[in-house]
Design a protein around this motif. Structure first.
Motif, mmCIF file in Angstrom:
data_model
loop_
_atom_site.group_PDB
_atom_site.id
_atom_site.type_symbol
_atom_site.label_atom_id
_atom_site.label_comp_id
_atom_site.label_asym_id
_atom_site.label_seq_id
_atom_site.Cartn_x
_atom_site.Cartn_y
_atom_site.Cartn_z
ATOM 1 N N SER A 100 0.810 -1.216 0.000
ATOM 2 C CA SER A 100 0.000 0.000 0.000
ATOM 3 C C SER A 100 0.844 1.268 0.000
ATOM 4 N N ALA A 101 2.150 1.133 -0.223
ATOM 5 C CA ALA A 101 3.038 2.299 -0.218
ATOM 6 C C ALA A 101 2.790 3.171 -1.438
ATOM 7 N N ASP A 155 5.290 6.413 7.461
ATOM 8 C CA ASP A 155 5.888 5.256 6.790
ATOM 9 C C ASP A 155 5.757 4.008 7.663
ATOM 10 N N GLN A 211 2.245 2.633 7.493
ATOM 11 C CA GLN A 211 2.015 1.864 6.269
ATOM 12 C C GLN A 211 2.685 0.500 6.331
ATOM 13 N N ASP A 231 0.701 -3.132 6.399
ATOM 14 C CA ASP A 231 0.903 -4.162 5.379
ATOM 15 C C ASP A 231 1.428 -5.456 5.996
#
Length: 344
Positions: A250-251, A320, A323, A327
């Motif tokens: 999903s980055a 970051d 995320q 994930d």
């Protein structure tokens, strides 16, 4: 015979907890928020690194005491506390206190050896005993004995209005089974097994013998097998692996580029042993969960374990980490066979 991948039973993560020296509160708050997020996502454990005289967590026990009051289920670990900086008796008291406050969720990881930059720091750390300090395994054995309830003194009883115990207080009976040794050599793996500890193996191992090529995973597998061969629990002895693993499902494109650049900058240190200690570093793994599953299943060290504490990179932003952890918990972990709450 080659090992086969085991379904992942416990999923954890490790953070260094960086902060701005001019505003340390914000960095520590970010670390606590990340641990809270980990609990909401179902992670089994959250671990913090230990850094002295740097802009990272210098007092993990204090940070985890705070985290224990903001979480209710996730296990809280240190990876690792370097015992060269610690008095084992005082540390045993702190660890037991936080374990009680957390309801038995503390997983202290430790290591031995002289403090980093000892020549520069010894006058501040041990002004009167610098040359006499013992930084061998004896230091961790003292901690083990104290945490496990062996007497610290030959005195106990009532003196005036005060009551004294001969063992560390508070005593947390289960804590002695949740002590981990962070090791990167065959010798440390063997010692941890012989003393009934759990074993943390990370993205750094010691390449003991010169050779033309080095396989990090094969070296790590040898350490894990050495540990279990000398542990009373044998194959059931707990080992946690801590590679740097960065899922990008999903980055954003900007995040992916940053992650790939980070791993590329660190790749050269993985090709040969570094420094007098001959330390060999594992490459950082970056990519989609599908790609990461292939890489991990091919990794000889990973194939020996069923629990991990994947390390978050040092210098990324809070968003970051959100995320990456999301994930890990929603895509990578399940793809490796992990299910929230399955570890019990």
């Amino acid at each position: 015979m080659p090992s086969t991948p085991r379904p992942l039973r416990r999923l954890g993560f490790l953070t260094i907890g960086l902060f701005d020296g001019a505003d340390p509160g914000r960095g520590h708050e970010s670390t606590l928020e990340i641990i809270e997020l980990g609990e909401r996502l179902g992670f089994d454990s959250a671990w913090v690194r230990h850094r002295h005289l740097q802009y990272g967590i210098s007092s993990p026990v204090a940070v985890l005491a705070a985290a224990s009051q903001r979480t209710s289920r996730i296990e809280l670990g240190t990876a690792v506390i370097p015992l060269g900086w610690e008095n084992p008796l005082r540390l045993a008291e702190d660890l037991a206190t936080v374990d009680v406050l957390s309801g038995g969720r503390l997983n202290p990881g430790v290591s031995v050896g002289p403090p980093m930059h000892y020549e520069q720091v010894k006058e501040a750390l041990y002004p009167d005993t610098a040359e006499a300090e013992d930084f061998s395994y004896e230091r961790v054995r003292r901690l083990l004995d104290l945490v496990r309830g062996k007497p610290a003194t030959d005195f106990s009883g009532v003196e005036g209005f005060e009551v004294f115990a001969d063992v560390v207080q508070p005593h947390s009976p289960g804590l002695g089974r949740r002590l981990w040794y962070g090791g990167g050599s065959l010798g440390s793996a063997r010692w941890a097994g012989e003393h009934g500890m759990n074993f943390l193996t990370s993205s750094v191992v010691r390449a003991a013998e010169p050779r033309d090529t080095y396989d990090f995973g094969e070296i790590q597998r040898a350490h894990i097998r050495e540990f279990r061969a000398h542990h009373p629990d044998g194959e059931a002895a707990r080992v946690s692996q801590g590679l740097v693993v960065i899922p990008t499902d999903s980055a954003t494109p900007e995040q992916r580029a940053k992650y790939e650049a980070y791993a590329a900058r660190r790749l050269t240190r993985t090709t040969s042993p570094q420094g007098p200690a001959r330390l060999l570093f594992a490459p950082d793994l970056v990519g989609t969960s599908a790609k990461l599953v292939e890489q991990l299943h091919a990794h000889a060290g990973f194939r020996e374990v069923d629990e991990v504490a994947f390390a978050l990179p040092f210098t990324f932003e809070h968003e970051d980490y959100v995320q990456i952890l999301t994930d890990m918990a929603t895509r990578l972990g399940p793809a490796l066979g992990w299910r929230p709450g399955a570890a019990g």
